[in-house]
Design a protein around this motif. Structure first.
Motif, PDB file in Angstrom:
ATOM      1  N   UNK A  20      69.940 -22.297  38.912  1.00  0.00           N
ATOM      2  CA  UNK A  20      69.294 -22.790  38.136  1.00  0.00           C
ATOM      3  C   UNK A  20      68.862 -24.346  38.566  1.00  0.00           C
ATOM      4  N   UNK A  21      69.646 -24.453  39.269  1.00  0.00           N
ATOM      5  CA  UNK A  21      69.625 -26.635  39.442  1.00  0.00           C
ATOM      6  C   UNK A  21      69.231 -26.987  40.898  1.00  0.00           C
ATOM      7  N   UNK A  22      68.063 -25.908  40.923  1.00  0.00           N
ATOM      8  CA  UNK A  22      68.252 -25.927  42.789  1.00  0.00           C
ATOM      9  C   UNK A  22      69.186 -25.981  43.740  1.00  0.00           C
ATOM     10  N   UNK A  23      70.543 -25.382  43.763  1.00  0.00           N
ATOM     11  CA  UNK A  23      71.307 -24.957  44.753  1.00  0.00           C
ATOM     12  C   UNK A  23      71.333 -23.856  45.369  1.00  0.00           C
ATOM     13  N   UNK A  24      70.476 -23.594  45.820  1.00  0.00           N
ATOM     14  CA  UNK A  24      70.574 -21.851  45.603  1.00  0.00           C
ATOM     15  C   UNK A  24      71.542 -21.971  47.327  1.00  0.00           C
ATOM     16  N   UNK A  25      71.895 -22.686  47.623  1.00  0.00           N
ATOM     17  CA  UNK A  25      73.031 -22.938  48.861  1.00  0.00           C
ATOM     18  C   UNK A  25      74.502 -22.701  48.529  1.00  0.00           C
ATOM     19  N   UNK A  26      74.306 -23.737  47.483  1.00  0.00           N
ATOM     20  CA  UNK A  26      76.179 -23.286  46.748  1.00  0.00           C
ATOM     21  C   UNK A  26      75.850 -22.190  45.871  1.00  0.00           C
ATOM     22  N   UNK A  27      74.404 -21.828  44.939  1.00  0.00           N
ATOM     23  CA  UNK A  27      75.185 -20.360  45.126  1.00  0.00           C
ATOM     24  C   UNK A  27      75.651 -19.197  45.737  1.00  0.00           C
ATOM     25  N   UNK A  28      74.949 -19.615  47.109  1.00  0.00           N
ATOM     26  CA  UNK A  28      75.316 -18.469  47.888  1.00  0.00           C
ATOM     27  C   UNK A  28      76.631 -18.741  48.328  1.00  0.00           C
ATOM     28  N   UNK A  29      76.852 -19.807  48.836  1.00  0.00           N
ATOM     29  CA  UNK A  29      78.854 -20.122  48.625  1.00  0.00           C
ATOM     30  C   UNK A  29      79.465 -19.996  48.149  1.00  0.00           C
ATOM     31  N   UNK A  30      78.998 -19.796  46.607  1.00  0.00           N
ATOM     32  CA  UNK A  30      79.845 -19.615  45.733  1.00  0.00           C
ATOM     33  C   UNK A  30      80.401 -17.968  45.720  1.00  0.00           C
ATOM     34  N   UNK A  31      79.271 -17.612  45.849  1.00  0.00           N
ATOM     35  CA  UNK A  31      78.795 -15.970  46.265  1.00  0.00           C
ATOM     36  C   UNK A  31      79.978 -15.231  46.959  1.00  0.00           C
ATOM     37  N   UNK A  32      80.371 -15.836  48.366  1.00  0.00           N
ATOM     38  CA  UNK A  32      80.865 -15.823  49.897  1.00  0.00           C
ATOM     39  C   UNK A  32      82.052 -15.572  49.118  1.00  0.00           C
ATOM     40  N   UNK A  33      82.500 -16.932  48.854  1.00  0.00           N
ATOM     41  CA  UNK A  33      83.486 -17.806  48.340  1.00  0.00           C
ATOM     42  C   UNK A  33      84.546 -17.148  47.815  1.00  0.00           C
ATOM     43  N   UNK A  34      84.417 -16.343  46.435  1.00  0.00           N
ATOM     44  CA  UNK A  34      84.877 -16.231  45.482  1.00  0.00           C
ATOM     45  C   UNK A  34      84.251 -14.386  45.537  1.00  0.00           C
ATOM     46  N   UNK A  35      83.427 -14.014  45.800  1.00  0.00           N
ATOM     47  CA  UNK A  35      83.167 -12.767  46.244  1.00  0.00           C
ATOM     48  C   UNK A  35      82.864 -12.106  46.953  1.00  0.00           C
ATOM     49  N   UNK A  36      83.946 -12.556  48.743  1.00  0.00           N
ATOM     50  CA  UNK A  36      83.619 -12.215  49.854  1.00  0.00           C
ATOM     51  C   UNK A  36      83.528 -10.448  50.098  1.00  0.00           C
ATOM     52  N   UNK A  37      82.770 -10.115  50.720  1.00  0.00           N
ATOM     53  CA  UNK A  37      82.205  -8.878  51.659  1.00  0.00           C
ATOM     54  C   UNK A  37      83.677  -8.119  51.849  1.00  0.00           C
ATOM     55  N   UNK A  38      84.180  -8.816  52.495  1.00  0.00           N
ATOM     56  CA  UNK A  38      85.657  -7.640  53.242  1.00  0.00           C
ATOM     57  C   UNK A  38      86.465  -7.415  52.007  1.00  0.00           C
ATOM     58  N   UNK A  39      85.984  -7.281  51.241  1.00  0.00           N
ATOM     59  CA  UNK A  39      87.036  -7.233  49.677  1.00  0.00           C
ATOM     60  C   UNK A  39      86.361  -6.720  48.638  1.00  0.00           C
TER      61      UNK A  39
END
Length: 117
Positions: A20-39
């Motif tokens: 929402x604050x214009x940082x979609x890459x940070x949102x995706x980074x958080x998604x990958x860091x805390x919700x890894x596709x491998x788990x």
């Protein structure tokens, strides 16, 4: 939702704040860091949908729609809520062709498109 832990609520909130604050890459980074596709976890769908909702409020539909393949790649089945977020992004920007395509896909997947009074 019984599948969401307090930690996952925090992750979803952080993802939404970043997007929402214009940082979609940070949102995706958080998604990958805390919700890894491998788990895969049951709440990953919620985290991706949260990113869709937030991005749809701020960015063009193409950016929001790009999260659908990510969801599918992680083995998360889209829900009617997922499609509602995507359709809202299309409505926000007047992208009726994309909205029509999504509605057809939603119905093809056996999800009901409902309308409330």
């Amino acid at each position: 939702d019984a599948n969401i832990t307090p930690g996952s609520h925090a992750v979803c909130s952080m993802i939404r704040a970043c997007a929402r604050t214009g940082h979609p890459m940070a949102a995706l980074h958080l998604l990958n860091e805390h919700a890894p596709p491998s788990v895969p976890q049951p709440w990953h769908g919620r985290a991706i949908s949260t990113a869709m909702l937030a991005c749809g409020e701020r960015f063009p539909p193409a950016q929001t729609l790009s999260l659908l393949p990510l969801m599918l790649k992680r083995g998360v089945k889209p829900t009617s809520h997922t499609y509602s977020f995507l359709l809202a992004a299309c409505a926000q920007h007047g992208s009726w062709r994309q909205a029509r395509m999504l509605l057809k896909r939603m119905v093809a997947e056996g999800l009901k498109a409902s309308m409330r009074d």
